[in-house]
Scaffold this motif. Structure first.
Motif, short mmCIF file in Angstrom:
data_model
loop_
_atom_site.label_atom_id
_atom_site.label_comp_id
_atom_site.label_asym_id
_atom_site.label_seq_id
_atom_site.Cartn_x
_atom_site.Cartn_y
_atom_site.Cartn_z
N UNK A 182 7.88 2.85 14.44
CA UNK A 182 8.08 4.29 14.68
C UNK A 182 9.55 4.66 14.80
N UNK A 183 10.40 3.64 14.90
CA UNK A 183 11.84 3.92 14.97
C UNK A 183 12.46 3.95 13.57
N UNK A 196 7.65 -2.95 4.38
CA UNK A 196 6.36 -3.36 3.83
C UNK A 196 6.57 -4.19 2.56
N UNK A 247 0.84 -1.20 0.00
CA UNK A 247 0.00 0.00 0.00
C UNK A 247 0.88 1.25 0.00
N UNK A 289 1.55 0.36 6.52
CA UNK A 289 0.62 -0.54 7.21
C UNK A 289 1.32 -1.61 8.05
N UNK A 291 7.64 -7.60 3.61
CA UNK A 291 6.50 -8.37 4.10
C UNK A 291 5.68 -8.93 2.94
N UNK A 292 5.51 -8.10 1.91
CA UNK A 292 4.67 -8.56 0.80
C UNK A 292 5.39 -9.59 -0.06
N UNK A 294 11.02 -1.13 16.08
CA UNK A 294 9.59 -0.92 15.93
C UNK A 294 9.36 0.08 14.79
N UNK A 345 2.28 -2.99 11.72
CA UNK A 345 1.61 -2.86 13.00
C UNK A 345 2.57 -2.23 14.01
N UNK A 346 2.15 -1.12 14.64
CA UNK A 346 3.10 -0.37 15.47
C UNK A 346 3.61 -1.13 16.69
N UNK A 347 2.86 -2.16 17.12
CA UNK A 347 3.27 -2.87 18.34
C UNK A 347 4.17 -4.06 18.04
N UNK A 348 4.48 -4.28 16.79
CA UNK A 348 5.34 -5.42 16.44
C UNK A 348 6.67 -4.92 15.92
N UNK A 373 4.35 -12.05 10.41
CA UNK A 373 2.88 -12.14 10.43
C UNK A 373 2.34 -12.64 9.08
N UNK A 374 3.03 -12.24 8.02
CA UNK A 374 2.59 -12.65 6.68
C UNK A 374 2.72 -14.16 6.48
#
Lengths: 280, 251
Positions: free
Chosen positions: A149-150, A160, A98, A102, A163-164, A147, A104-107, A115-116
């Motif tokens: 945000x870092x 991202x 995207x 996208x 991940x894809x 994380x 996840x901020x907590x991972x 996760x994928x």
């Protein structure tokens, strides 16, 4: 067709899978009792391993198109097939990046990528190796435990992409993947994406507003118009990868496409006049 | 601001209050039946602790709080989730829920006394009621507020439902739900002390009420201070728990 897919250019990994076929796609939204035609008779065939860029004005339905191919939206007319198989719902064979990362901020970065893989029936070690390989592929080694945000915007978008790609999809769909990044980071990541594509060999379909980006990366550039969304023009870019941004061919094609998109004939530009056929 | 100065300012204001309080009583601006001196309160403190009265009432109160709060908060959580996840539940219970949560807890006391008497059940129910609504509302709002994009990412990777719940929905909603639980914890405590003041045979509120009836204003003040300190401590403890659960935010 005189088009030479770049999967046949030496140095590019040859893939037999990842042919995307779109036939007569029609899509409409119902908005306050009014039917809004988003896509009308959209047809396109993408070769295995090909990089297709789609450019068009806002509201021409290009993001909707990617969502249909990804399987996030199943309400449309026409057929979408991957390697001859009609697509239904989402699938690990079709990845999507995207405009926003996208994550996840907590991972942590590696958890986000892992996760994928939750739906893959492979051993823990195999999963860990896939995650590590793809973090390396996008050049984020050393940031596994960070994380989101870092990370900078560019790094998050690389994550991202990792991940894809971690499921090794046959086709990767990119919805304005660099649209939210600053100009320098964007140029850098375009180069990176080209490198990843050459190394990895998935079919890629990228939506963008940026004509230069479309031409720099695409084997083919599909130009769309809005109301309703349709293909008006397809440009083959027969230049080997990796490409030189300064190539005069790219610049000529850019002027041509921009003129069409902005729909303003430029009498001073002979190419535009030639293309638009209004050279009287 | 230097840390030292910060400390002085935050310790200074309660200290000033104490000094003013002592001065007012020392100059006998109010009769001692109305306002007792801090030293008298400290003496009373020693008294209720040595007789074990304070400990007994406090443990009664805290047991009640634990029972009522746990019941109310868990039911609130389940109800809030059901309300957010099921359209049917929302249609059936939504309007009633929205109307009932506007009624102050204490307004239910007369009716509940008639229904349940003034026994333990009554107190548990009134605290549970106080704890229920903030948690239910927080759970409902936070699940409703989970961005569609989270569901899309989960769908793209075909994450199984238990992964969606444990790795995406719970972490996404936990900050707001915890905030709701924290609010409900402090509210439960307030309501508990108030309910004990009105009807109880034991508990911190009852200790204060007995003190008032026997003109032992020093014991009433002990109750006021303990109620404040306990409320503050509960809130702080929960804040620590919250910070621990959300440590990824600051990592």
């Amino acid at each position: 067709m005189d088009y030479v897919p770049h999967s046949q250019i030496p140095g590019h990994k040859i893939k037999q899978t990842g042919a995307v076929s779109l036939k007569g796609i029609k899509k409409q939204f119902n908005f306050k009792d009014r039917e809004l035609k988003v896509l009308s008779e959209f047809s396109l065939d993408v070769q295995p391993g090909e990089f297709v860029s789609i450019v068009g004005p806002s509201g021409c339905g290009k993001s909707t198109l990617l969502r249909l191919i990804a399987g996030l939206d199943d309400t449309y007319d026409g057929t979408i097939a991957l390697d001859g198989q009609r697509v239904a719902g989402t699938s690990l064979e079709r990845g999507l990046v995207f405009q926003d990362h996208r994550l996840f901020p907590w991972m942590t970065l590696e958890d986000n990528i892992a996760l994928a893989l939750t739906n893959r029936q492979i051993s823990k070690d195999a999963k860990a190796k896939l995650v590590a390989d793809h973090i390396a592929l996008v050049g984020l080694k050393g940031f596994e435990k960070a994380f989101p945000h870092q990370l900078s915007g560019g790094m998050a978008q690389r994550a991202a992409i990792a991940r894809s790609l971690v499921n090794e999809p046959k086709v990767l769909l990119l919805d304005e993947p660099f649209g939210a990044l600053d100009a320098l980071t964007r140029v850098h990541l375009q180069g990176e994406l080209q490198r990843i594509w050459l190394a990895q060999g998935s079919t890629m379909i990228m939506i963008t507003h940026d004509v230069e980006e479309a031409l720099y990366l695409g084997d083919r550039v599909v130009v769309m118009q809005a109301n309703p969304g349709r293909i008006t023009h397809t440009v083959d870019v027969n230049l080997p990868h990796p490409r030189d941004r300064a190539s005069p061919v790219l610049h000529k094609l850019k002027d041509e496409i921009l003129a069409e998109l902005t729909n303003v004939p430029e009498p001073s530009n002979p190419i535009v006049r030639l293309i638009k056929g209004d050279d009287q | 601001m230097k840390p030292d100065l910060k400390l002085i300012l935050s310790v200074g204001s309660p200290l000033l209050l104490l000094i003013v309080w002592q001065a007012v009583t020392a100059f006998k601006l109010f009769p001692p039946e109305v306002l007792v001196s801090p030293t008298a309160v400290i003496a009373a403190f020693g008294e209720v602790i040595t007789t074990g009265e304070l400990q007994r009432h406090l443990s009664e109160s805290l047991t009640r709080l634990a029972g009522g709060f746990t019941t109310g908060a868990s039911l609130g959580l389940l109800f809030g989730l059901a309300l957010a996840l099921s359209k049917t539940v929302e249609r059936v219970f939504g309007p009633t829920f929205q109307a009932l949560r506007q009624v102050p807890v204490l307004a239910f006391i007369p009716m509940l006394i008639l229904l349940l008497g003034i026994d333990e059940v009554f107190k548990i129910v009134i605290i549970a009621k106080a704890a229920f609504f903030p948690v239910a509302l927080a759970a409902y709002d936070s699940v409703k507020g989970v961005p569609k994009s989270y569901f899309e990412v989960s769908s793209l990777y075909r994450a199984p439902w238990w992964v969606l719940i444990s790795k995406i929905l719970i972490p996404a909603t936990i900050p707001n739900i915890l905030a709701g639980v924290r609010l409900s914890l402090t509210r439960s405590w307030l309501v508990l002390v108030a309910a004990e003041l009105i009807v109880a045979d034991s508990g911190l509120g009852q200790m204060m009420e007995m003190g008032r009836q026997m003109f032992r204003l020093d014991i009433v003040m002990v109750g006021v201070i303990v109620a404040g300190v306990i409320g503050f401590a509960l809130d702080r403890l929960f804040q620590l728990l919250q910070a621990h659960a959300l440590r990824w935010k600051t990592a």
